[in-house]
Write a protein that holds these residues in place. Structure first.
Motif, mmCIF file in Angstrom:
data_model
loop_
_atom_site.group_PDB
_atom_site.id
_atom_site.type_symbol
_atom_site.label_atom_id
_atom_site.label_comp_id
_atom_site.label_asym_id
_atom_site.label_seq_id
_atom_site.Cartn_x
_atom_site.Cartn_y
_atom_site.Cartn_z
ATOM 1 N N GLY A 49 6.797 -16.538 -43.309
ATOM 2 C CA GLY A 49 6.100 -15.284 -43.040
ATOM 3 C C GLY A 49 5.315 -15.187 -41.755
ATOM 4 N N GLY A 50 5.227 -16.231 -40.966
ATOM 5 C CA GLY A 50 4.445 -16.181 -39.737
ATOM 6 C C GLY A 50 5.180 -15.486 -38.605
ATOM 7 N N ASP A 51 4.432 -15.063 -37.576
ATOM 8 C CA ASP A 51 5.039 -14.478 -36.390
ATOM 9 C C ASP A 51 5.271 -15.568 -35.355
ATOM 10 N N VAL A 52 5.910 -15.230 -34.256
ATOM 11 C CA VAL A 52 6.256 -16.236 -33.250
ATOM 12 C C VAL A 52 5.028 -16.754 -32.515
ATOM 13 N N VAL A 53 4.233 -15.847 -31.953
ATOM 14 C CA VAL A 53 3.135 -16.248 -31.079
ATOM 15 C C VAL A 53 2.091 -17.072 -31.823
ATOM 16 N N TRP A 54 1.608 -16.544 -32.951
ATOM 17 C CA TRP A 54 0.543 -17.248 -33.663
ATOM 18 C C TRP A 54 1.046 -18.493 -34.387
ATOM 19 N N LEU A 192 -4.337 -14.709 -40.975
ATOM 20 C CA LEU A 192 -5.059 -15.975 -41.130
ATOM 21 C C LEU A 192 -4.339 -16.954 -42.056
ATOM 22 N N PRO A 193 -3.852 -16.533 -43.226
ATOM 23 C CA PRO A 193 -3.139 -17.496 -44.078
ATOM 24 C C PRO A 193 -1.911 -18.098 -43.396
ATOM 25 N N MET A 194 -1.129 -17.260 -42.696
ATOM 26 C CA MET A 194 0.064 -17.776 -42.030
ATOM 27 C C MET A 194 -0.299 -18.675 -40.849
ATOM 28 N N PHE A 195 -1.367 -18.328 -40.152
ATOM 29 C CA PHE A 195 -1.841 -19.163 -39.043
ATOM 30 C C PHE A 195 -2.275 -20.533 -39.557
ATOM 31 N N LEU A 196 -3.030 -20.542 -40.646
ATOM 32 C CA LEU A 196 -3.489 -21.811 -41.209
ATOM 33 C C LEU A 196 -2.346 -22.612 -41.820
ATOM 34 N N LEU A 197 -1.310 -21.909 -42.308
ATOM 35 C CA LEU A 197 -0.124 -22.626 -42.778
ATOM 36 C C LEU A 197 0.525 -23.377 -41.620
ATOM 37 N N ASP A 422 -7.085 -17.635 -53.201
ATOM 38 C CA ASP A 422 -7.067 -16.173 -53.102
ATOM 39 C C ASP A 422 -8.289 -15.620 -52.366
ATOM 40 N N PRO A 423 -9.507 -16.094 -52.663
ATOM 41 C CA PRO A 423 -10.663 -15.595 -51.901
ATOM 42 C C PRO A 423 -10.572 -15.851 -50.402
ATOM 43 N N LEU A 424 -9.763 -16.842 -49.997
ATOM 44 C CA LEU A 424 -9.577 -17.145 -48.577
ATOM 45 C C LEU A 424 -8.344 -16.444 -48.014
ATOM 46 N N GLY A 425 -7.814 -15.503 -48.760
ATOM 47 C CA GLY A 425 -6.661 -14.753 -48.272
ATOM 48 C C GLY A 425 -5.349 -15.510 -48.362
ATOM 49 N N GLY A 426 -5.308 -16.542 -49.213
ATOM 50 C CA GLY A 426 -4.096 -17.331 -49.369
ATOM 51 C C GLY A 426 -3.985 -18.499 -48.403
#
Length: 463
Positions: A49-54, A192-197, A422-426
């Protein structure tokens, strides 16, 4: 050949057998990271689910943070001349070290298996057989190389760093010929969740090297600069992994389902046909061979360390060495053959779940070495359950357990998700908790007594 076969295992490397320079760590870790599994790891950031840049930025941050922790372990090798997990006995006790060691062995078997799945596809194509035959052939070559040992491992790293770098430059050019880089770079929607992933994927990749990275720096001369060892290790590992993972992000963003259907097949097709395709298959197998040899060698060291803590064994015969390596090979190959059809999802969960076990160990080890013991260890006592470090150090083991439990509320895997996710947005921040909590707790506990810390380092051999 006899001069190439390594004689040392868990015993200290004497000064007259030390050789090489810190730059050897750069070529080894560059070669070990320019490979197909790192490409898949980077691709996962987009696949889920993440984008390229981030995704690229997140992977870079994780590689730098995790790589710095890993490189701090590497800097211990020249100073102590010991395999990484042997010196964990100073923190956990001569026998207590078996607790993280058992988990380390599981990790090595898992990485051997996951690497064999992808390399087996390449070897199967090169030999005109099938994936199963390719996995078995690859496993045998890995075991033979690991049995020969340290010198051939570093030689393999130097060769792989050059050949794989050239191949990745070529593949990158081919990819950019097909893709519109401008359009890809416009794909920037921060989550944020995808970035942290993405950060977690690359940080876990780097941290997983921690339990064995000093195994490949322990033959460096004692006078080798710790800073040089740190920076050459970090630069080689971070550069190689970021290069591969960025390529994986771009491949996943442009190929989608075609890449998911066959990771190896797509990368080879990107390179071309005929002799070029054969060369790319060879490069994939070579890159995986480099890192799988490290996993097999590290697994053998960890198994010997576990057993010797109870048997009092200080040296290992060549026959024993071969037997331990064969066990790693058989176990890893069996897992590879059983799991080869569900690789991608299983590998992502494997990486993130492993991270929960190795961040507390890494935190305790580094705090003890750099802040508590200040690089002073009583090396003979590392083999004596009745000595300075004892059989079990329950303070460190309790802190390790707390470090594991503290991560569970923040953990995200396919089979378990913590209540605070969940409180951290996943977002998965478990690895940060796993570093900070045990590091602080161990520092508070261990600094209260100096019983385990010698006034000066004792360098007498354990053999």
């Amino acid at each position: 050949m006899a001069g190439l076969v390594e004689l040392r295992s868990i015993d200290v490397v004497p000064d007259d057998e030390r050789h090489g320079s810190a730059f050897s760590q750069f070529t080894l870790w560059l070669g070990a990271n320019l490979q197909i599994t790192a490409v898949v790891t980077g691709a996962l950031a987009v696949v889920f689910g993440g984008d390229v840049v981030w995704s690229v930025i997140g992977l870079l941050l994780g590689n730098l943070l995790g790589g710095a922790v890993m490189a701090l372990h590497s800097a211990q090798g020249p100073k102590l001349g010991l395999p990484q997990m042997i010196q964990s006995r100073a923190q956990f006790g001569v026998r207590g070290a078996v607790v993280p060691l058992l988990l380390v062995i599981v990790m090595y078997v898992g990485f051997f298996a996951s690497g064999s799945v992808l390399a087996g596809q390449a070897v199967g194509e090169l030999t005109h057989t099938n994936d199963t035959t390719g996995i078995v052939v690859f496993a045998l070559v890995t075991a033979i190389t690991a049995t020969v040992g340290y010198r051939v491992i570093h030689t393999l790293g130097r060769v792989a760093s050059v050949i794989c770098a050239l191949a990745f430059v070529y593949l990158g050019i081919r990819l950019l010929d097909r893709a519109d880089l401008g359009t890809l770079l416009q794909d920037a929607h921060f989550s944020l969740p995808m970035f942290l992933l993405a950060v977690s994927l690359s940080a876990s990749w780097q941290l997983a090297f921690g339990p064995y990275v000093a195994d490949y720096s322990r033959y460096l001369p004692r006078t080798t600069s710790a800073k040089a060892t740190f920076w050459w290790t970090l630069s080689g590992s971070a550069l190689g992994s970021q290069w591969s993972m960025t390529f994986g992000v771009l491949v996943a963003a442009t190929a989608g389902e075609r890449f998911l259907a066959s990771q190896v097949g797509y990368v080879v097709a990107l390179g071309g046909t005929g002799l070029v395709a054969s060369f790319i298959y060879f490069v994939i197998a070579l890159g995986k061979l480099t890192v799988n040899v490290l996993n097999t060698y590290g697994g053998f060291m960890s198994m010997v360390t576990s057993v010797s803590g109870f048997r009092g064994q200080r040296v290992l015969s060549r026959r024993g060495r071969t037997a331990y390596i064969a066990l790693i090979m058989v176990a890893g190959t069996a897992v590879a053959l059983l799991g080869k059809d569900s690789f991608l999802t299983a590998f992502k969960d494997f990486l993130l779940f492993l991270l929960t076990f190795f961040t507390p160990w890494s935190a305790i080890n580094l705090v003890d070495y750099y802040l508590i013991s200040k690089e002073r260890y009583d090396i003979p006592a590392l083999s004596d359950p009745g000595g300075r470090y004892g059989a079990w150090r329950w303070d460190a083991l309790v802190v390790y357990g707390i470090g594991l439990l503290a991560q569970l509320p923040f953990l995200v895997t396919h089979f378990y998700t913590g209540p605070l996710v969940d409180p951290l947005g996943g977002a998965d921040v478990s690895w940060i908790v796993g570093l900070v909590v045990p590091a602080l707790l161990y520092w508070l506990l261990a600094r209260r007594t100096t019983a385990h810390t010698p006034e000066r380092a004792t360098d007498a051999l354990v053999a």
